[in-house]
Design an enzyme around this catalytic site. Structure first.
Site, PDB file in Angstrom:
ATOM      1  N   SER A  21       0.680  -1.192   0.009  1.00  0.00           N
ATOM      2  CA  SER A  21       0.161   0.168   0.227  1.00  0.00           C
ATOM      3  C   SER A  21       0.825   1.035  -0.014  1.00  0.00           C
ATOM      4  O   SER A  21       1.973   1.092  -0.365  1.00  0.00           O
ATOM      5  CB  SER A  21      -0.821  -0.147   1.288  1.00  0.00           C
ATOM      6  OG  SER A  21      -2.060   1.016   1.021  1.00  0.00           O
ATOM      7  N   ASN A  22       0.186   2.202   0.209  1.00  0.00           N
ATOM      8  CA  ASN A  22       0.983   3.892   0.390  1.00  0.00           C
ATOM      9  C   ASN A  22       0.673   4.458   1.582  1.00  0.00           C
ATOM     10  O   ASN A  22      -0.555   4.107   2.233  1.00  0.00           O
ATOM     11  CB  ASN A  22       1.134   4.389  -0.825  1.00  0.00           C
ATOM     12  CG  ASN A  22      -0.234   4.593  -1.224  1.00  0.00           C
ATOM     13  OD1 ASN A  22      -1.112   5.642  -0.723  1.00  0.00           O
ATOM     14  ND2 ASN A  22      -0.742   3.964  -2.390  1.00  0.00           N
ATOM     15  N   GLY A  23       1.047   5.525   1.803  1.00  0.00           N
ATOM     16  CA  GLY A  23       0.834   6.364   2.891  1.00  0.00           C
ATOM     17  C   GLY A  23      -0.303   7.519   2.476  1.00  0.00           C
ATOM     18  O   GLY A  23      -0.264   8.337   3.371  1.00  0.00           O
ATOM     19  N   ALA A  88      -4.462   7.316  -4.231  1.00  0.00           N
ATOM     20  CA  ALA A  88      -3.349   6.767  -4.689  1.00  0.00           C
ATOM     21  C   ALA A  88      -3.212   5.448  -4.896  1.00  0.00           C
ATOM     22  O   ALA A  88      -2.983   4.549  -4.011  1.00  0.00           O
ATOM     23  CB  ALA A  88      -2.360   7.194  -3.489  1.00  0.00           C
TER      24      ALA A  88
END
Ligand code: CTP
Length: 210
Positions: A21-23, A88
């Site tokens: 995943s991402n932030g 995102a």
């Protein structure tokens, strides 16, 4: 006015407990959804996993993976006047997914990936001329080149660029500094300001003053 907004990160699971995943906090997408609802618009928000509450007057569809986000957006796309892609989205997912928690002994040190669907680009190919498509480009450099190139590549009318390497702004922050382009070129910059103010400025620029 019916607006569809994608927000937050996606999670691409390797097994029931691990994921890529991402932030992304989802704050920019949720701020846009709130600002659009305050204008009396019908707002459908398709969101990856975040810790935010759905803004008042917004219909929230919670999803996890890029594929789920795509399916949710695609089924709502033909009924919307504008699609704002703030999410995102993970560009890759693990090629294989274990249905049980993978043990250390089962784990290969090389993770095989496959591309996910590009939601904005795909919907850009299915769009009607009357629909307004807005993309986001979060970059760590070369924003002035990369953002307008993404506008063309994804079939958008507008693209919002932000430099996420600048201190105090970007994915997890409460503030943002954005630059907006349309098909005619660079429109302007705004910020650093709270994401709620950025959202109002963007809606004013793209759709006209409330
Ligand atoms: N986007 C999308 N689906 C994807 C990837 C991106 O809808 N699978 C959308 C984002 O929501 C954003 C825009 O496309 O509006 C640009 O996303 P970004 O991650 O900056 O672009 P990528 O196409 O992933 O390009 P790269 O990672 O190579 O910079």
């Amino acid at each position: 006015m019916r607006v569809l907004i994608s927000a937050g990160p996606t999670r691409e699971h390797l097994d029931p407990v691990r994921y890529l995943s991402n932030g992304s906090s989802g704050k920019m997408g949720y701020a846009l959804a709130a600002a659009a609802a305050q204008r009396g618009w019908e707002v459908n928000l398709v969101s990856g996993p975040v810790t935010l509450e759905a803004p008042a007057g917004v219909t929230l569809t919670a999803v996890v993976s890029a594929q789920e986000m795509y399916d949710a957006c695609r089924s709502r796309f033909s009924a919307c006047d504008a699609f704002i892609a703030v999410a995102a989205v993970a560009d890759f997912r693990p090629k294989f997914r274990f249905d049980h928690k993978e043990t250390k002994a089962e784990t290969d040190s090389v993770l095989e990936l496959e591309p996910t669907v590009d939601i904005l680009k795909s919907l850009g190919q299915q769009r009607r001329d009357s629909q307004v498509l807005v993309g986001f480009a979060a970059e760590t450099g070369d924003l002035e080149q990369k953002a307008p190139a993404k506008l063309i590549a994804k079939g958008c009318d507008w693209i919002v660029g932000n430099d996420i390497s600048a201190p105090g702004v970007g994915m997890e922050a409460d503030a943002n500094f954005v630059t907006l382009w349309n098909r005619a070129g660079r429109v302007g910059s705004f910020g650093p300001m709270p994401k709620s103010e950025i959202a109002d400025w963007l809606l004013d620029q793209i759709f006209g003053q409330a």
